[in-house]
Design a protein around this motif. Sequence first.
Motif, PDB file in Angstrom:
ATOM      1  N   CYS A  32       0.816  -1.219   0.000  1.00 12.15           N
ATOM      2  CA  CYS A  32       0.000   0.000   0.000  1.00 12.15           C
ATOM      3  C   CYS A  32       0.846   1.265   0.000  1.00 12.15           C
ATOM      4  O   CYS A  32       0.408   2.300  -0.484  1.00 12.15           O
ATOM      5  N   GLY A  33       2.060   1.194   0.550  1.00  8.73           N
ATOM      6  CA  GLY A  33       2.868   2.397   0.607  1.00  8.73           C
ATOM      7  C   GLY A  33       3.244   2.923  -0.751  1.00  8.73           C
ATOM      8  O   GLY A  33       3.381   4.118  -0.948  1.00  8.73           O
ATOM      9  N   THR A  34       3.391   2.019  -1.726  1.00  7.07           N
ATOM     10  CA  THR A  34       3.762   2.455  -3.071  1.00  7.07           C
ATOM     11  C   THR A  34       2.662   2.184  -4.078  1.00  7.07           C
ATOM     12  O   THR A  34       2.850   2.411  -5.264  1.00  7.07           O
ATOM     13  N   CYS A  35       1.524   1.675  -3.622  1.00  8.25           N
ATOM     14  CA  CYS A  35       0.399   1.361  -4.507  1.00  8.25           C
ATOM     15  C   CYS A  35       0.812   0.398  -5.601  1.00  8.25           C
ATOM     16  O   CYS A  35       0.464   0.565  -6.766  1.00  8.25           O
ATOM     17  N   THR A  36       1.609  -0.621  -5.247  1.00  3.72           N
ATOM     18  CA  THR A  36       2.002  -1.628  -6.221  1.00  3.72           C
ATOM     19  C   THR A  36       1.575  -2.997  -5.739  1.00  3.72           C
ATOM     20  O   THR A  36       1.345  -3.226  -4.560  1.00  3.72           O
ATOM     21  N   ALA A  37       1.434  -3.898  -6.689  1.00  2.21           N
ATOM     22  CA  ALA A  37       1.146  -5.290  -6.364  1.00  2.21           C
ATOM     23  C   ALA A  37       1.919  -6.154  -7.332  1.00  2.21           C
ATOM     24  O   ALA A  37       2.419  -5.676  -8.355  1.00  2.21           O
ATOM     25  N   MET A  38       2.080  -7.437  -7.023  1.00  2.00           N
ATOM     26  CA  MET A  38       2.839  -8.309  -7.901  1.00  2.00           C
ATOM     27  C   MET A  38       2.123  -9.628  -8.083  1.00  2.00           C
ATOM     28  O   MET A  38       1.385 -10.089  -7.225  1.00  2.00           O
ATOM     29  N   ALA A  39       2.318 -10.257  -9.225  1.00  2.00           N
ATOM     30  CA  ALA A  39       1.822 -11.594  -9.503  1.00  2.00           C
ATOM     31  C   ALA A  39       2.786 -12.243 -10.467  1.00  2.00           C
ATOM     32  O   ALA A  39       3.583 -11.569 -11.127  1.00  2.00           O
ATOM     33  N   GLN A  40       2.729 -13.570 -10.542  1.00  2.00           N
ATOM     34  CA  GLN A  40       3.580 -14.287 -11.476  1.00  2.00           C
ATOM     35  C   GLN A  40       2.752 -15.288 -12.254  1.00  2.00           C
ATOM     36  O   GLN A  40       1.775 -15.834 -11.752  1.00  2.00           O
ATOM     37  N   ASP A  41       3.160 -15.524 -13.516  1.00  2.00           N
ATOM     38  CA  ASP A  41       2.556 -16.624 -14.243  1.00  2.00           C
ATOM     39  C   ASP A  41       3.438 -17.861 -14.080  1.00  2.00           C
ATOM     40  O   ASP A  41       4.409 -17.861 -13.322  1.00  2.00           O
ATOM     41  N   MET A  42       3.092 -18.936 -14.791  1.00  2.00           N
ATOM     42  CA  MET A  42       3.800 -20.195 -14.595  1.00  2.00           C
ATOM     43  C   MET A  42       5.263 -20.116 -15.028  1.00  2.00           C
ATOM     44  O   MET A  42       6.094 -20.888 -14.585  1.00  2.00           O
ATOM     45  N   SER A  43       5.577 -19.183 -15.920  1.00  2.00           N
ATOM     46  CA  SER A  43       6.960 -19.053 -16.372  1.00  2.00           C
ATOM     47  C   SER A  43       7.778 -18.167 -15.450  1.00  2.00           C
ATOM     48  O   SER A  43       8.968 -17.974 -15.669  1.00  2.00           O
ATOM     49  N   GLY A  44       7.146 -17.618 -14.428  1.00  3.60           N
ATOM     50  CA  GLY A  44       7.865 -16.769 -13.484  1.00  3.60           C
ATOM     51  C   GLY A  44       7.928 -15.319 -13.876  1.00  3.60           C
ATOM     52  O   GLY A  44       8.653 -14.545 -13.256  1.00  3.60           O
ATOM     53  N   THR A  45       7.163 -14.927 -14.918  1.00  3.91           N
ATOM     54  CA  THR A  45       7.176 -13.529 -15.342  1.00  3.91           C
ATOM     55  C   THR A  45       6.558 -12.657 -14.260  1.00  3.91           C
ATOM     56  O   THR A  45       5.400 -12.869 -13.883  1.00  3.91           O
ATOM     57  N   PRO A  46       7.289 -11.695 -13.725  1.00  6.08           N
ATOM     58  CA  PRO A  46       6.710 -10.831 -12.688  1.00  6.08           C
ATOM     59  C   PRO A  46       5.859  -9.725 -13.303  1.00  6.08           C
ATOM     60  O   PRO A  46       6.285  -9.038 -14.219  1.00  6.08           O
ATOM     61  N   LEU A  47       4.648  -9.584 -12.819  1.00  8.32           N
ATOM     62  CA  LEU A  47       3.788  -8.483 -13.216  1.00  8.32           C
ATOM     63  C   LEU A  47       3.624  -7.574 -12.012  1.00  8.32           C
ATOM     64  O   LEU A  47       3.411  -8.042 -10.892  1.00  8.32           O
ATOM     65  N   ARG A  48       3.696  -6.279 -12.257  1.00 10.72           N
ATOM     66  CA  ARG A  48       3.565  -5.304 -11.187  1.00 10.72           C
ATOM     67  C   ARG A  48       2.528  -4.267 -11.591  1.00 10.72           C
ATOM     68  O   ARG A  48       2.504  -3.822 -12.741  1.00 10.72           O
ATOM     69  N   SER A  49       1.682  -3.898 -10.659  1.00  6.77           N
ATOM     70  CA  SER A  49       0.740  -2.811 -10.937  1.00  6.77           C
ATOM     71  C   SER A  49       1.119  -1.594 -10.115  1.00  6.77           C
ATOM     72  O   SER A  49       1.547  -1.718  -8.964  1.00  6.77           O
ATOM     73  N   GLN A  50       0.966  -0.451 -10.722  1.00 10.21           N
ATOM     74  CA  GLN A  50       1.281   0.803 -10.047  1.00 10.21           C
ATOM     75  C   GLN A  50       0.180   1.801 -10.316  1.00 10.21           C
ATOM     76  O   GLN A  50      -0.219   2.017 -11.471  1.00 10.21           O
ATOM     77  N   ALA A  51      -0.340   2.404  -9.259  1.00  4.42           N
ATOM     78  CA  ALA A  51      -1.372   3.415  -9.423  1.00  4.42           C
ATOM     79  C   ALA A  51      -0.790   4.636 -10.135  1.00  4.42           C
ATOM     80  O   ALA A  51       0.251   5.155  -9.752  1.00  4.42           O
ATOM     81  N   ILE A  52      -1.466   5.082 -11.191  1.00  4.99           N
ATOM     82  CA  ILE A  52      -1.036   6.271 -11.924  1.00  4.99           C
ATOM     83  C   ILE A  52      -2.111   7.354 -11.834  1.00  4.99           C
ATOM     84  O   ILE A  52      -2.075   8.336 -12.575  1.00  4.99           O
ATOM     85  N   GLY A  53      -3.037   7.149 -10.948  1.00 10.92           N
ATOM     86  CA  GLY A  53      -4.133   8.064 -10.704  1.00 10.92           C
ATOM     87  C   GLY A  53      -5.119   7.355  -9.790  1.00 10.92           C
ATOM     88  O   GLY A  53      -4.902   6.215  -9.390  1.00 10.92           O
ATOM     89  N   GLU A  54      -6.203   8.021  -9.477  1.00  7.15           N
ATOM     90  CA  GLU A  54      -7.195   7.402  -8.595  1.00  7.15           C
ATOM     91  C   GLU A  54      -7.913   6.276  -9.332  1.00  7.15           C
ATOM     92  O   GLU A  54      -8.571   6.494 -10.362  1.00  7.15           O
ATOM     93  N   ASN A  55      -7.758   5.053  -8.825  1.00  4.43           N
ATOM     94  CA  ASN A  55      -8.422   3.862  -9.377  1.00  4.43           C
ATOM     95  C   ASN A  55      -7.985   3.520 -10.798  1.00  4.43           C
ATOM     96  O   ASN A  55      -8.711   2.822 -11.512  1.00  4.43           O
TER      97      ASN A  55
ATOM     98  N   TYR B 116      -4.516   2.019 -13.029  1.00  2.00           N
ATOM     99  CA  TYR B 116      -3.248   1.347 -12.803  1.00  2.00           C
ATOM    100  C   TYR B 116      -2.556   1.001 -14.116  1.00  2.00           C
ATOM    101  O   TYR B 116      -3.197   0.649 -15.112  1.00  2.00           O
ATOM    102  N   ARG B 117      -1.259   1.093 -14.077  1.00  2.00           N
ATOM    103  CA  ARG B 117      -0.410   0.570 -15.148  1.00  2.00           C
ATOM    104  C   ARG B 117       0.155  -0.765 -14.676  1.00  2.00           C
ATOM    105  O   ARG B 117       0.544  -0.925 -13.518  1.00  2.00           O
ATOM    106  N   VAL B 118       0.197  -1.748 -15.580  1.00  2.00           N
ATOM    107  CA  VAL B 118       0.796  -3.052 -15.278  1.00  2.00           C
ATOM    108  C   VAL B 118       2.028  -3.211 -16.150  1.00  2.00           C
ATOM    109  O   VAL B 118       1.965  -3.057 -17.373  1.00  2.00           O
ATOM    110  N   ASP B 119       3.164  -3.506 -15.525  1.00  2.65           N
ATOM    111  CA  ASP B 119       4.385  -3.744 -16.286  1.00  2.65           C
ATOM    112  C   ASP B 119       5.090  -4.968 -15.722  1.00  2.65           C
ATOM    113  O   ASP B 119       4.581  -5.650 -14.844  1.00  2.65           O
ATOM    114  N   GLY B 120       6.264  -5.254 -16.247  1.00  2.82           N
ATOM    115  CA  GLY B 120       7.042  -6.394 -15.798  1.00  2.82           C
ATOM    116  C   GLY B 120       6.926  -7.588 -16.709  1.00  2.82           C
ATOM    117  O   GLY B 120       7.783  -8.474 -16.700  1.00  2.82           O
ATOM    118  N   GLY B 121       5.880  -7.654 -17.528  1.00  3.06           N
ATOM    119  CA  GLY B 121       5.739  -8.719 -18.502  1.00  3.06           C
ATOM    120  C   GLY B 121       6.367  -8.315 -19.825  1.00  3.06           C
ATOM    121  O   GLY B 121       7.222  -7.426 -19.894  1.00  3.06           O
TER     122      GLY B 121
END
Length: 303
Positions: free
Chosen positions: A9-32, A34-39
């Motif tokens: 919550c401090g940075t408004c980011t979250a992470m998830a991985q798929d089966m290949s281990g690709t890290p996905l990260r979400s970052q709030a870029i405004g109210e509600n 999000y941008r998702v990167d890492g893939g």
Amino acid sequence: MLIAAAIACGTCTAMAQDMSGTPLRSQAIGENIYRVDGGIANTGFVIAENGVIVIDAQRTPAEGAAQIALIAATTPRPIAAILLTHADPDHVGGLPAYPDTARIIAHENSRAQILAAANADDGGPFFGPLYKAVASSRMPHQVIGATERMVLAGTRVEMIYVAPAHGSGDLIVYFPDHRVAFAGDIVLTDQGRFPSIRRGGSSLGWIEAMQTILALDADVIVPGHGPIAPRARLEIQLRDAIERRRAIKQMVEEEKTLDQIDAALPPENINPRFPSFNRTTYDELVKGYPEQVPPWHGLTERP
């Protein structure tokens, strides 16, 4: 197996991985929103009043499922719509993972490209099955040919079509209330000074599309690949592309060859999967876009 990490919550980011281990990260870029990167490609989502609006679907069903887990870690609201900026595999291949209740919206040329790719016999072991899976299960429910403004899940969104740019079906997805634009692969901040343009795109169209993006009242412009860049950097890239295209056009009018143009204007292409900006512009000016044929070739009856 999907692995979802806790929301930071401090940075408004979250992470998830798929089966290949690709890290996905979400970052709030405004109210509600999000941008998702890492893939492989950047995507995004908006938490709207009546559901979640997703911008692009990731590359594979596993990566699409990872993105769904990332969204679920952020909000319990269901996915209401998926907006496609274009039909490249790294933006549409994850569609089969999404619920069939989510409305998919794309440009009409993107729909045609998905079908063409699904029916092609040269897609190899990765691209062929990927597009066949999309075509058989998650084709767009709505296609648009020109700019449309709509309300989805209670949120205003503009789907802006300018011209063939990176490809023939590019859409700029703009959320005016959030002042955020998802530019797809029209904007690439990790691939050098000049834009990457595939067959079916256009350097002239790319210039017009970038001018349209920069004219939006957007505080954040999300690229299809690479980090979010300051508006000034995008303005410099646009200026460089305009100047380079003008120089190539002048040399074509002087009947210079592509080799002569490359010698005078080094291509500066760092993505070998795409032709150089020099080549794209030269082919447009010499062959047309799409490549031109005698007028009678399009007639159902020939003289």
